[in-house]
Design a protein around this motif. Structure first.
Motif, PDB file in Angstrom:
ATOM      1  N   GLY A 226     -14.300   2.741  39.800  1.00 54.09           N
ATOM      2  CA  GLY A 226     -14.304   3.774  40.839  1.00 54.09           C
ATOM      3  C   GLY A 226     -15.365   4.065  41.751  1.00 54.09           C
TER       4      GLY A 226
ATOM      5  N   LEU B 281      -7.598   9.787  45.038  1.00 54.33           N
ATOM      6  CA  LEU B 281      -8.027   8.939  43.811  1.00 54.33           C
ATOM      7  C   LEU B 281      -7.405   9.432  42.543  1.00 54.33           C
ATOM      8  CD1 LEU B 281     -12.078   8.287  44.603  1.00 54.33           C
ATOM      9  CD2 LEU B 281      -9.806   6.995  45.482  1.00 54.33           C
ATOM     10  N   ILE B 282      -6.890   8.468  41.851  1.00 51.13           N
ATOM     11  CA  ILE B 282      -6.273   8.655  40.744  1.00 51.13           C
ATOM     12  C   ILE B 282      -7.261   9.004  39.313  1.00 51.13           C
ATOM     13  CG2 ILE B 282      -4.825   7.840  38.980  1.00 51.13           C
ATOM     14  CD1 ILE B 282      -3.233   6.267  41.231  1.00 51.13           C
TER      15      ILE B 282
ATOM     16  N   GLU C  18      -3.342   5.791  33.578  1.00 53.92           N
ATOM     17  CA  GLU C  18      -3.896   6.086  34.946  1.00 53.92           C
ATOM     18  C   GLU C  18      -3.906   4.538  35.436  1.00 53.92           C
ATOM     19  OE1 GLU C  18      -7.091   9.510  34.463  1.00 53.92           O
ATOM     20  OE2 GLU C  18      -7.885   7.812  33.744  1.00 53.92           O
TER      21      GLU C  18
ATOM     22  N   ILE D 140      -2.276   3.262  38.962  1.00 48.73           N
ATOM     23  CA  ILE D 140      -3.027   2.925  40.190  1.00 48.73           C
ATOM     24  C   ILE D 140      -2.480   1.760  40.784  1.00 48.73           C
ATOM     25  CG2 ILE D 140      -5.458   1.670  40.477  1.00 48.73           C
ATOM     26  CD1 ILE D 140      -6.678   3.755  38.591  1.00 48.73           C
TER      27      ILE D 140
ATOM     28  N   TYR E 261     -10.756   4.190  32.960  1.00 53.23           N
ATOM     29  CA  TYR E 261      -9.308   4.652  33.165  1.00 53.23           C
ATOM     30  C   TYR E 261      -8.726   4.527  32.088  1.00 53.23           C
ATOM     31  CZ  TYR E 261     -10.388   4.731  38.343  1.00 53.23           C
ATOM     32  OH  TYR E 261     -10.665   5.220  39.326  1.00 53.23           O
TER      33      TYR E 261
ATOM     34  N   HIS F 229       0.903   2.322  42.653  1.00 52.28           N
ATOM     35  CA  HIS F 229       0.586   2.900  43.706  1.00 52.28           C
ATOM     36  C   HIS F 229      -0.040   2.039  44.951  1.00 52.28           C
ATOM     37  CE1 HIS F 229      -1.244   5.687  46.598  1.00 52.28           C
ATOM     38  NE2 HIS F 229      -2.308   5.089  46.825  1.00 52.28           N
TER      39      HIS F 229
END
Length: 290
Positions: free
Chosen positions: A123, A77-78, A252, A256, A248, A259
């Motif tokens: 998250g 997880l970022i 970030e 995300i 975030y 990704h």
């Protein structure tokens, strides 16, 4: 059986489980996907008609199977470094309590319930799902499955049915995680008080009576959650573990997004500039609204 149960839970989490009718639908989906993904020219008829565990696994999402390490999912997880650290601290604390109990030390059974505080999109649901898988991996929970509800799901039309709805969901979730997002949705005002007066005693009883075999995670905005706890004096004392989820940062969010894109697409460098413009605009809007 375990994989099939995960699939049934997935249907229940979508509020689309209707007993036999849903099982019939699931069987049809499984057969269709088997046919869709099979190489009919190189597959014998007997093999084509055989449904295996891997076929069912393909129907289940966001679940660890086989020898995968749940901690690796957490580490992937970022951002949210402090959340990852806190999860490990909680697991270590619970395991220590379990060890002391097994050695005959005079200690209460560890309570594994939690409260996740933070804004939407930080998250909380993802981490809650991974917590269940870590608890299964560490022997804290028998199954480590993930049941997801919102507070509003327990507010029924008729008096007396909300408490039974809560007990039924908890029974399903024994050995697993029950995640209730926007938990304050259980406290809806009525002419005789709030629905929390009916629902929360049932929840507290389940949390206490099955404290080693059920992990209830209540989630929502920080201020609203602490105000919600005032609805029942026994609720707060049964939630020893609290994790705060920060928003975030812009970098970030970009990481995300990219990704997620990389999993399925190739992209040009210009995409980065466009993403930065969109996220910068969202940040500005959020600041104005707050």
């Amino acid at each position: 059986d375990s994989v099939l149960e995960q699939w049934i839970i997935q249907e229940k989490n979508d509020d689309s489980f209707y007993g036999y009718k849903t099982l019939d639908k699931m069987a049809g989906e499984l057969i269709y996907q088997k046919a869709l993904c099979s190489d009919l020219t190189n597959t014998s008829e007997s093999e084509f008609k055989k449904i295996g565990v891997k076929d069912v696994e393909n129907m289940v999402h966001n679940v660890v199977f086989g020898n995968e390490d749940a901690y690796e999912l957490l580490d992937e997880l970022i951002g949210i470094a402090q959340v990852k650290t806190r999860v490990r601290e909680i697991v270590a604390q619970i395991k220590l309590q379990m060890t002391m109990e097994s050695q005959g030390k005079k200690i209460d059974k560890p309570s594994i319930h939690m409260m996740f505080l933070g804004n939407p999109g930080t998250g909380k649901t993802t981490v809650a799902r991974i917590v269940g898988q870590i608890f299964k991996q560490e022997g804290i929970l028998r199954k480590g499955f993930f049941y997801e509800k919102t507070g509003n799901d327990f507010v029924a039309r008729y008096v007396g049915t909300s408490a039974e709805a809560m007990r039924a969901v908890c029974r399903d979730a024994y050995g697993s995680v029950l995640f209730i997002d926007e938990a304050y949705g259980m406290a809806v005002g009525t002419s005789k008080g709030t629905t929390a007066d009916e629902i929360l005693p049932a929840l507290v009883a389940e949390m206490e009576n099955h404290r080693s075999d059920l992990c209830v995670i209540l989630a929502g905005y920080k201020d609203e959650m602490f105000e919600f706890l005032k609805n029942n004096s026994g609720l707060e004392s049964r939630i020893p573990h609290i994790i705060e989820f920060p928003n975030y940062s812009k970098d970030e969010l970009i990481e995300i997004f990219l990704h997620m894109v990389k999993k399925n697409f190739a992209y040009e460098d210009d995409l980065m500039e466009a993403v930065e413009v969109v996220i910068a605009g969202k940040e500005k809007k959020d600041r104005i609204l707050s």
